[in-house]
Write a protein that holds these residues in place. Structure first.
Motif, PDB file in Angstrom:
ATOM      1  N   GLN A   1       0.832  -1.202   0.000  1.00  9.55           N
ATOM      2  CA  GLN A   1       0.000   0.000   0.000  1.00  9.55           C
ATOM      3  C   GLN A   1       0.869   1.256   0.000  1.00  9.55           C
ATOM      4  O   GLN A   1       0.527   2.265  -0.602  1.00  9.55           O
ATOM      5  N   THR A   2       2.009   1.170   0.660  1.00 14.44           N
ATOM      6  CA  THR A   2       2.946   2.297   0.687  1.00 14.44           C
ATOM      7  C   THR A   2       3.314   2.721  -0.724  1.00 14.44           C
ATOM      8  O   THR A   2       3.320   3.908  -1.051  1.00 14.44           O
ATOM      9  N   LEU A   3       3.621   1.755  -1.567  1.00 13.27           N
ATOM     10  CA  LEU A   3       4.025   2.078  -2.942  1.00 13.27           C
ATOM     11  C   LEU A   3       2.876   2.696  -3.725  1.00 13.27           C
ATOM     12  O   LEU A   3       3.083   3.668  -4.469  1.00 13.27           O
ATOM     13  N   ALA A   4       1.682   2.158  -3.569  1.00 12.13           N
ATOM     14  CA  ALA A   4       0.519   2.739  -4.245  1.00 12.13           C
ATOM     15  C   ALA A   4       0.306   4.181  -3.785  1.00 12.13           C
ATOM     16  O   ALA A   4       0.025   5.073  -4.600  1.00 12.13           O
ATOM     17  N   ASP A   5       0.470   4.430  -2.488  1.00  8.75           N
ATOM     18  CA  ASP A   5       0.309   5.783  -1.949  1.00  8.75           C
ATOM     19  C   ASP A   5       1.374   6.734  -2.495  1.00  8.75           C
ATOM     20  O   ASP A   5       1.071   7.884  -2.827  1.00  8.75           O
ATOM     21  N   LEU A   6       2.616   6.271  -2.571  1.00 10.10           N
ATOM     22  CA  LEU A   6       3.689   7.123  -3.089  1.00 10.10           C
ATOM     23  C   LEU A   6       3.402   7.563  -4.523  1.00 10.10           C
ATOM     24  O   LEU A   6       3.589   8.734  -4.877  1.00 10.10           O
ATOM     25  N   VAL A   7       2.932   6.646  -5.349  1.00  5.57           N
ATOM     26  CA  VAL A   7       2.602   6.980  -6.733  1.00  5.57           C
ATOM     27  C   VAL A   7       1.420   7.945  -6.773  1.00  5.57           C
ATOM     28  O   VAL A   7       1.446   8.954  -7.499  1.00  5.57           O
ATOM     29  N   ALA A   8       0.393   7.680  -5.977  1.00  7.20           N
ATOM     30  CA  ALA A   8      -0.769   8.573  -5.925  1.00  7.20           C
ATOM     31  C   ALA A   8      -0.358   9.974  -5.466  1.00  7.20           C
ATOM     32  O   ALA A   8      -0.852  10.980  -5.997  1.00  7.20           O
ATOM     33  N   GLY A   9       0.559  10.046  -4.517  1.00  2.77           N
ATOM     34  CA  GLY A   9       1.041  11.347  -4.043  1.00  2.77           C
ATOM     35  C   GLY A   9       1.781  12.109  -5.113  1.00  2.77           C
ATOM     36  O   GLY A   9       1.631  13.331  -5.252  1.00  2.77           O
ATOM     37  N   GLU A  10       2.580  11.409  -5.889  1.00  2.59           N
ATOM     38  CA  GLU A  10       3.313  12.060  -6.981  1.00  2.59           C
ATOM     39  C   GLU A  10       2.342  12.561  -8.044  1.00  2.59           C
ATOM     40  O   GLU A  10       2.487  13.672  -8.559  1.00  2.59           O
ATOM     41  N   LEU A  11       1.330  11.764  -8.364  1.00  2.00           N
ATOM     42  CA  LEU A  11       0.327  12.199  -9.341  1.00  2.00           C
ATOM     43  C   LEU A  11      -0.447  13.407  -8.831  1.00  2.00           C
ATOM     44  O   LEU A  11      -0.731  14.339  -9.586  1.00  2.00           O
ATOM     45  N   LEU A  12      -0.776  13.414  -7.549  1.00  2.00           N
ATOM     46  CA  LEU A  12      -1.480  14.542  -6.948  1.00  2.00           C
ATOM     47  C   LEU A  12      -0.616  15.804  -7.007  1.00  2.00           C
ATOM     48  O   LEU A  12      -1.099  16.881  -7.331  1.00  2.00           O
ATOM     49  N   GLN A  13       0.661  15.639  -6.734  1.00  2.00           N
ATOM     50  CA  GLN A  13       1.573  16.787  -6.800  1.00  2.00           C
ATOM     51  C   GLN A  13       1.677  17.310  -8.228  1.00  2.00           C
ATOM     52  O   GLN A  13       1.681  18.518  -8.453  1.00  2.00           O
ATOM     53  N   MET A  14       1.733  16.410  -9.184  1.00  2.00           N
ATOM     54  CA  MET A  14       1.824  16.827 -10.587  1.00  2.00           C
ATOM     55  C   MET A  14       0.564  17.565 -11.044  1.00  2.00           C
ATOM     56  O   MET A  14       0.642  18.446 -11.907  1.00  2.00           O
ATOM     57  N   ALA A  15      -0.580  17.235 -10.445  1.00  2.00           N
ATOM     58  CA  ALA A  15      -1.839  17.881 -10.814  1.00  2.00           C
ATOM     59  C   ALA A  15      -1.889  19.325 -10.338  1.00  2.00           C
ATOM     60  O   ALA A  15      -2.597  20.147 -10.915  1.00  2.00           O
ATOM     61  N   GLY A  16      -1.127  19.640  -9.273  1.00  2.00           N
ATOM     62  CA  GLY A  16      -1.096  21.006  -8.754  1.00  2.00           C
ATOM     63  C   GLY A  16      -2.434  21.400  -8.169  1.00  2.00           C
ATOM     64  O   GLY A  16      -3.195  20.568  -7.683  1.00  2.00           O
ATOM     65  N   GLY A  17      -2.729  22.688  -8.201  1.00  2.00           N
ATOM     66  CA  GLY A  17      -4.027  23.180  -7.773  1.00  2.00           C
ATOM     67  C   GLY A  17      -4.211  23.356  -6.282  1.00  2.00           C
ATOM     68  O   GLY A  17      -5.330  23.500  -5.826  1.00  2.00           O
ATOM     69  N   LEU A  18      -3.146  23.349  -5.500  1.00  2.00           N
ATOM     70  CA  LEU A  18      -3.302  23.560  -4.060  1.00  2.00           C
ATOM     71  C   LEU A  18      -3.432  25.055  -3.777  1.00  2.00           C
ATOM     72  O   LEU A  18      -2.746  25.882  -4.375  1.00  2.00           O
ATOM     73  N   ASP A  19      -4.321  25.415  -2.866  1.00  2.00           N
ATOM     74  CA  ASP A  19      -4.487  26.807  -2.476  1.00  2.00           C
ATOM     75  C   ASP A  19      -4.706  26.879  -0.969  1.00  2.00           C
ATOM     76  O   ASP A  19      -4.643  25.873  -0.280  1.00  2.00           O
ATOM     77  N   SER A  20      -4.976  28.059  -0.449  1.00  2.00           N
ATOM     78  CA  SER A  20      -5.089  28.235   0.998  1.00  2.00           C
ATOM     79  C   SER A  20      -6.513  28.043   1.517  1.00  2.00           C
ATOM     80  O   SER A  20      -6.769  28.273   2.695  1.00  2.00           O
ATOM     81  N   SER A  21      -7.436  27.614   0.664  1.00  2.00           N
ATOM     82  CA  SER A  21      -8.796  27.342   1.131  1.00  2.00           C
ATOM     83  C   SER A  21      -8.770  26.125   2.054  1.00  2.00           C
ATOM     84  O   SER A  21      -7.794  25.386   2.113  1.00  2.00           O
ATOM     85  N   GLU A  22      -9.881  25.906   2.765  1.00  2.00           N
ATOM     86  CA  GLU A  22      -9.959  24.748   3.655  1.00  2.00           C
ATOM     87  C   GLU A  22      -9.783  23.455   2.862  1.00  2.00           C
ATOM     88  O   GLU A  22      -9.073  22.546   3.286  1.00  2.00           O
ATOM     89  N   GLU A  23     -10.397  23.401   1.700  1.00  2.00           N
ATOM     90  CA  GLU A  23     -10.254  22.217   0.848  1.00  2.00           C
ATOM     91  C   GLU A  23      -8.803  22.063   0.370  1.00  2.00           C
ATOM     92  O   GLU A  23      -8.271  20.951   0.328  1.00  2.00           O
TER      93      GLU A  23
END
Length: 180
Positions: free
Chosen positions: A98-120
């Motif tokens: 599961q660790t490996l699946a999470d690491l890949v998902a985290g990298e994909l999430l980072q590549m997607a960008g879109g983080l802001d200072s909202s609660e979400e």
């Protein structure tokens, strides 16, 4: 940091009240594996990010080539899986996989960008911190607890690892942002 936290959790889960608790050989393999997973992810991250340095030193991809760095990361990962096969415990295999699946998902999430200072955005940032780092702490702590004299502590060990991992990532990124 990751192997030290996993080793400390193993010692705590093995503690029987009569002095220092020793790690068993299966727990030692998990401690080794968590750093191998991390090293592999760094090799791959540096290729994805086209990073020429890592913590002030030349990255693997700049020393060799991006293709060599990917293969180097794959080799380290394959070596970690060899250790996992020696452990031969289904619940540990599931957790560490599961660790490996999470690491890949985290990298994909980072590549997607879109983080802001909202609660979400803050919730998404915390989740990304879990996927990119917290998972290494969480699943290695869970796994060493499963392999201990107190396997009933596995869920609590995982929660502890998760929180330490997220705090570590948030602190590390905050310091890095301050330095840049």
């Amino acid at each position: 940091m990751r192997p030290r936290v996993a080793a400390a959790m193993a010692g705590a889960a093995n503690f029987q009240g009569d002095g220092l608790a020793q790690l068993n050989w299966r727990q030692e393999r998990v401690v080794e594996m968590v750093e191998m997973y991390h090293t592999s992810s760094l090799y791959h991250d540096d290729v994805i990010d086209a990073a020429s340095t890592r913590r002030g030193h030349p990255s693997a991809s700049s020393l060799w080539s991006p293709r060599h760095a990917v293969l180097g990361g794959d080799f380290v990962l394959a070596s970690a899986y060899s250790l996992l096969s020696q452990i031969d415990r289904q619940e540990v295999s599931e957790s560490m996989s599961q660790t490996l699946a999470d690491l890949v998902a985290g990298e994909l999430l980072q590549m997607a960008g879109g983080l802001d200072s909202s609660e979400e955005g803050v919730q998404l940032y915390t989740h990304k911190c879990y996927l990119k780092t917290g998972t290494l702490f969480a699943h290695s702590c869970r796994s060493v607890a499963l392999l201990s004299t107190s396997p009933h502590l596995a869920e609590k060990a995982e929660t502890y690892g998760r929180e330490i991992g997220i705090a570590f990532q948030v602190t590390f990124l905050s310091i890095l942002h301050f330095l840049i």
